[in-house]
Motif scaffolding. Sequence first.
Motif, PDB file in Angstrom:
ATOM      1  N   SER A  84       0.844  -1.185   0.000  1.00  0.00           N
ATOM      2  CA  SER A  84       0.000   0.000   0.000  1.00  0.00           C
ATOM      3  C   SER A  84       0.884   1.240   0.000  1.00  0.00           C
ATOM      4  CB  SER A  84      -0.899  -0.004   1.246  1.00  0.00           C
ATOM      5  OG  SER A  84      -1.582   1.228   1.389  1.00  0.00           O
ATOM      6  N   PHE A  85       0.540   2.220  -0.855  1.00  0.00           N
ATOM      7  CA  PHE A  85       1.292   3.456  -0.878  1.00  0.00           C
ATOM      8  C   PHE A  85       1.311   4.062   0.528  1.00  0.00           C
ATOM      9  CE2 PHE A  85       1.646   8.040  -1.201  1.00  0.00           C
ATOM     10  CZ  PHE A  85       2.679   8.215  -2.096  1.00  0.00           C
ATOM     11  N   PRO A  86       2.450   4.574   1.023  1.00  0.00           N
ATOM     12  CA  PRO A  86       3.690   4.796   0.309  1.00  0.00           C
ATOM     13  C   PRO A  86       4.620   3.589   0.307  1.00  0.00           C
ATOM     14  CG  PRO A  86       3.864   5.777   2.463  1.00  0.00           C
ATOM     15  CD  PRO A  86       2.477   5.212   2.360  1.00  0.00           C
ATOM     16  N   GLY A  87       4.152   2.454   0.839  1.00  0.00           N
ATOM     17  CA  GLY A  87       4.987   1.263   0.825  1.00  0.00           C
ATOM     18  C   GLY A  87       5.359   0.833  -0.576  1.00  0.00           C
ATOM     19  N   THR A  88       4.513   1.172  -1.553  1.00  0.00           N
ATOM     20  CA  THR A  88       4.806   0.811  -2.938  1.00  0.00           C
ATOM     21  C   THR A  88       6.061   1.507  -3.466  1.00  0.00           C
ATOM     22  OG1 THR A  88       3.304   2.563  -3.682  1.00  0.00           O
ATOM     23  CG2 THR A  88       2.384   0.344  -3.521  1.00  0.00           C
ATOM     24  N   LEU A  89       6.504   2.550  -2.795  1.00  0.00           N
ATOM     25  CA  LEU A  89       7.712   3.252  -3.245  1.00  0.00           C
ATOM     26  C   LEU A  89       8.974   2.498  -2.852  1.00  0.00           C
ATOM     27  CD1 LEU A  89       6.773   6.945  -2.271  1.00  0.00           C
ATOM     28  CD2 LEU A  89       6.370   5.745  -4.438  1.00  0.00           C
ATOM     29  N   THR A  90       8.814   1.499  -2.016  1.00  0.00           N
ATOM     30  CA  THR A  90       9.985   0.823  -1.462  1.00  0.00           C
ATOM     31  C   THR A  90      10.353  -0.446  -2.207  1.00  0.00           C
ATOM     32  OG1 THR A  90       8.660  -0.486   0.081  1.00  0.00           O
ATOM     33  CG2 THR A  90       9.363   1.696   0.837  1.00  0.00           C
ATOM     34  N   SER A  91       9.536  -0.875  -3.166  1.00  0.00           N
ATOM     35  CA  SER A  91       9.795  -2.115  -3.886  1.00  0.00           C
ATOM     36  C   SER A  91      10.027  -1.823  -5.366  1.00  0.00           C
ATOM     37  CB  SER A  91       8.610  -3.073  -3.740  1.00  0.00           C
ATOM     38  OG  SER A  91       8.712  -4.132  -4.668  1.00  0.00           O
ATOM     39  N   GLN A  92      10.992  -2.504  -5.951  1.00  0.00           N
ATOM     40  CA  GLN A  92      11.220  -2.321  -7.387  1.00  0.00           C
ATOM     41  C   GLN A  92      10.106  -2.941  -8.224  1.00  0.00           C
ATOM     42  OE1 GLN A  92      14.915  -4.266  -8.334  1.00  0.00           O
ATOM     43  NE2 GLN A  92      14.521  -5.834  -6.788  1.00  0.00           N
ATOM     44  N   ASP A  93       9.206  -3.668  -7.576  1.00  0.00           N
ATOM     45  CA  ASP A  93       8.052  -4.201  -8.282  1.00  0.00           C
ATOM     46  C   ASP A  93       6.958  -3.154  -8.443  1.00  0.00           C
ATOM     47  OD1 ASP A  93       9.143  -6.772  -8.428  1.00  0.00           O
ATOM     48  OD2 ASP A  93       8.466  -7.189  -6.378  1.00  0.00           O
ATOM     49  N   THR A  94       6.947  -2.173  -7.580  1.00  0.00           N
ATOM     50  CA  THR A  94       5.873  -1.174  -7.590  1.00  0.00           C
ATOM     51  C   THR A  94       6.402   0.252  -7.678  1.00  0.00           C
ATOM     52  OG1 THR A  94       5.816  -1.433  -5.179  1.00  0.00           O
ATOM     53  CG2 THR A  94       4.099  -2.541  -6.438  1.00  0.00           C
ATOM     54  N   TYR A  95       7.699   0.413  -7.718  1.00  0.00           N
ATOM     55  CA  TYR A  95       8.308   1.685  -8.094  1.00  0.00           C
ATOM     56  C   TYR A  95       8.979   1.385  -9.424  1.00  0.00           C
ATOM     57  CZ  TYR A  95      10.830   6.092  -7.973  1.00  0.00           C
ATOM     58  OH  TYR A  95      11.305   7.346  -8.270  1.00  0.00           O
ATOM     59  N   LEU A  96       8.353   1.748 -10.516  1.00  0.00           N
ATOM     60  CA  LEU A  96       8.710   1.262 -11.830  1.00  0.00           C
ATOM     61  C   LEU A  96       9.805   2.139 -12.458  1.00  0.00           C
ATOM     62  CD1 LEU A  96       5.923   0.025 -11.119  1.00  0.00           C
ATOM     63  CD2 LEU A  96       5.274   0.279 -13.511  1.00  0.00           C
ATOM     64  N   ASN A  97      11.022   1.740 -12.265  1.00  0.00           N
ATOM     65  CA  ASN A  97      12.127   2.439 -12.902  1.00  0.00           C
ATOM     66  C   ASN A  97      12.210   2.018 -14.356  1.00  0.00           C
ATOM     67  OD1 ASN A  97      13.608   4.174 -10.997  1.00  0.00           O
ATOM     68  ND2 ASN A  97      13.754   2.274  -9.793  1.00  0.00           N
ATOM     69  N   VAL A  98      12.050   2.955 -15.264  1.00  0.00           N
ATOM     70  CA  VAL A  98      12.048   2.641 -16.687  1.00  0.00           C
ATOM     71  C   VAL A  98      12.956   3.616 -17.434  1.00  0.00           C
ATOM     72  CG1 VAL A  98       9.712   1.712 -16.564  1.00  0.00           C
ATOM     73  CG2 VAL A  98      10.038   4.102 -17.202  1.00  0.00           C
ATOM     74  N   ALA A  99      13.373   3.191 -18.593  1.00  0.00           N
ATOM     75  CA  ALA A  99      14.304   3.996 -19.383  1.00  0.00           C
ATOM     76  C   ALA A  99      13.578   4.736 -20.495  1.00  0.00           C
ATOM     77  CB  ALA A  99      15.390   3.101 -19.977  1.00  0.00           C
ATOM     78  N   LEU A 100      13.982   5.976 -20.696  1.00  0.00           N
ATOM     79  CA  LEU A 100      13.426   6.784 -21.768  1.00  0.00           C
ATOM     80  C   LEU A 100      13.643   6.066 -23.104  1.00  0.00           C
ATOM     81  CD1 LEU A 100      12.034   9.556 -21.914  1.00  0.00           C
ATOM     82  CD2 LEU A 100      14.267  10.551 -22.454  1.00  0.00           C
ATOM     83  N   ASN A 101      12.667   6.124 -23.958  1.00  0.00           N
ATOM     84  CA  ASN A 101      12.685   5.511 -25.293  1.00  0.00           C
ATOM     85  C   ASN A 101      12.621   3.988 -25.260  1.00  0.00           C
ATOM     86  OD1 ASN A 101      12.940   8.066 -26.585  1.00  0.00           O
ATOM     87  ND2 ASN A 101      15.120   8.069 -26.074  1.00  0.00           N
ATOM     88  N   SER A 102      12.271   3.432 -24.127  1.00  0.00           N
ATOM     89  CA  SER A 102      12.079   1.981 -24.059  1.00  0.00           C
ATOM     90  C   SER A 102      10.583   1.662 -24.118  1.00  0.00           C
ATOM     91  CB  SER A 102      12.678   1.414 -22.776  1.00  0.00           C
ATOM     92  OG  SER A 102      11.935   1.828 -21.650  1.00  0.00           O
TER      93      SER A 102
END
Lengths: 313, 430
Positions: A206-224
């Motif tokens: 549950s947010f803000p807990g979602t910010l702590t996991s790479q499953d729910t904080y979606l780090n993505v690359a530009l142009n991908s």
Amino acid sequence: MNRRQFLRRSAAGIGYCSLSSAALSLPISANATNHRHFEFVAESVTKSMASGVDALVWQYTDVSQAGLGGLGSSIVVRAGDPVTISLTNQLDRPIDLSIKGILENYLACPVGKSIDYNFTPRKPGIYLYRDKRNQLLGQAMGLAGPLVVLPSENGAGLNGGSAFVDQQFVLFFNEYDTRLNDAISAGSSFDMSSYEPNYFFVNGLSFPGTLTSQDTYLNVALNSKVAIRLVNGGLIYYPVHFHGYHVDVVARDGNTELDVVKKDTLLLDYTDCVDTILSVNQQGQYPIHSHYMPAVTGNGVYPMGSIVLMNAV
Amino acid sequence: MHEKHGKQTLMPPSSREQAKSEDSETIDLLKRSVLTGAAGGLLGLAGCISEPLPEKNQAKVKTNSTIPPAITDTTSTPNENEEESGQQIDILSEPDVTPQSPIPTATNPRTFAFLGPSVTTVGVSNLEGQQVMSDGKAVYAWGFQNISGANVAGFNNDRLVPGPVIELIEGEQAAITLNSQMPHSIHFHGLDVDQANDGVPLTSGYVSGFNGVLPGNFGRVKNYPRLSSPFEYTFLAPHAGTYMYHCHVDTVLHLEMGMAGTIIVRPPNNNAHEAWAGGPVYDKEYIWQLHTYDSTWHQFSISNSNTVRYRPDYFMINGKDGADLLNDATTAIVAEAGQRILLRGVNIGNLPAIIRLDNIPFEVISSDGRPLKAPMIKNSLLIGAGERYDLLFTMPSSITAAVGVDYFSIFAAGPNAKPLGSAETSITSV
């Protein structure tokens, strides 16, 4: 390489498919058949709904490795792989495990017993496994999880088609009505027709807990290109809204022949599994959340619940 | 109720599991508003939005005559800390209103100036007030006002909520200024704006001219960046289509209170009778903005443990319910037989809703500002919260019928064959 690394690093259609996380140690050898075995325990666990608020929930726990985010289990296999899920029931009532379109003729697992569920998924896609034995109660208590079936062959895109992505994420939505959880915990009954959830989760967080996991904080690359695979594991509608982006809807419950193909808000009905592809074309942090606004609260207090962030760099 | 996109069918509850397992008074706000004579691109809707702009948009700010003086007692929040309980907030400052450039050109963005509700005991009152429902009861509500040019107070310049309709032209720059003393924001839902203009307090900040300690933790924004007021949101209008905007501060409450509106992006040629460049043409258009109220929530000024189990008691289209809705000029469809009608369905509420048009078949031509791959032929359509669908149909001859919107429970797996409530209006051929 563990399951998290495997899924995140690699690219769909290029050797193997990437997914966000969870230590699903998928022993990949391209174009080979691998018998996959999972050992699940259905059990009661105490789950933190919010700071200082705990509730008893049920979950399928993978005894070998945790699931995505805060889920007890999640499964990633390849199409064509024979799969066995050995389920041990530690709950106080018979349960089962079913997967729409894959595992329909299921058997109940008696209390205190174990049973093997065998199936071979043929069609790549995103699926939901859940208890149906207890009708709506099982899912309301948390007996559900996401199943990812990757294409059997290298070079195939999502759903075995031509949709290729650089990265994949699964967002599994569910919720709890803690009056129900408290009733079950106390051995009381609960009228499911009065189900009105007050806590909401994505991949068990549950947010803000979602910010702590790479499953729910979606780090993505530009142009991908990023697949965001949505699963409704709960009993309510989830109108999922993407800030900053429209997504391409490429499959809904496996159906790739869709009329509505570009959306910024996508309604997930009961048990819906929807594949979307997001083309990352602007930097920044953008929320993805339910537009049923009570679902972006924790017991009514905003912001909590089913909110995740995508971070495009 | 069980409809699915693409293949929608109504289904009894027993089949679910198996199948898928607001007269108006004039308020003198002109002294602090800027009358440029230009509408700033904002349309006051008069029944049919593709018809000429009504002259009433040119000078007056109107508000609901039923709105009494701003209320002074708003909240109690059981189960909440005192610090977080909803309390009346008294901010006396007048908003700073800056003249806006009236002419949208390629180099000068189309501009709008919006005012958010101040939630004050003294001061601007037409952005908050008591919305009198069809049963005569008053519901406390908040709305946006466009204070540029024509001073449009609400949807059709005749009601508190929903907010004024914003019209843009595909490809042009837009600049929308929000003046607000208390924490509010504007999220441009579906316009795919960049992070700086996204309106989410966590990632984009909130707008507030008040830089002190917020009483009652109003807006639940104390950990987020404050953007001084006025704040100018800028973005490029994307594809022609139907969008919406809403406050994203303490969203579960501010949206419910009425802080939302519709955005229409016209094709590059600004043809108000063409869905998108080269797309379907139509003779008249209507907006149906779908929204419900749980009136018990409207006594609070911040979200709390009472704003989670949503039990609506008012079911609206364009801010009107019940008998008030039946002949509301913005919702009641009146057209000549054979005319092509575009109905823009905008679900700004919390609940799934079904639009029904008395079995008149319609084409679903676009959703969320994008054309469908191919039109879907329907006679009812499920629209989820936050979704928009554009419906196109030919006006039948000799028809007078009830049409409207049914609102359903969020409990997708539950016994929801019957709607929680409906909003009924009419369709009449002339």
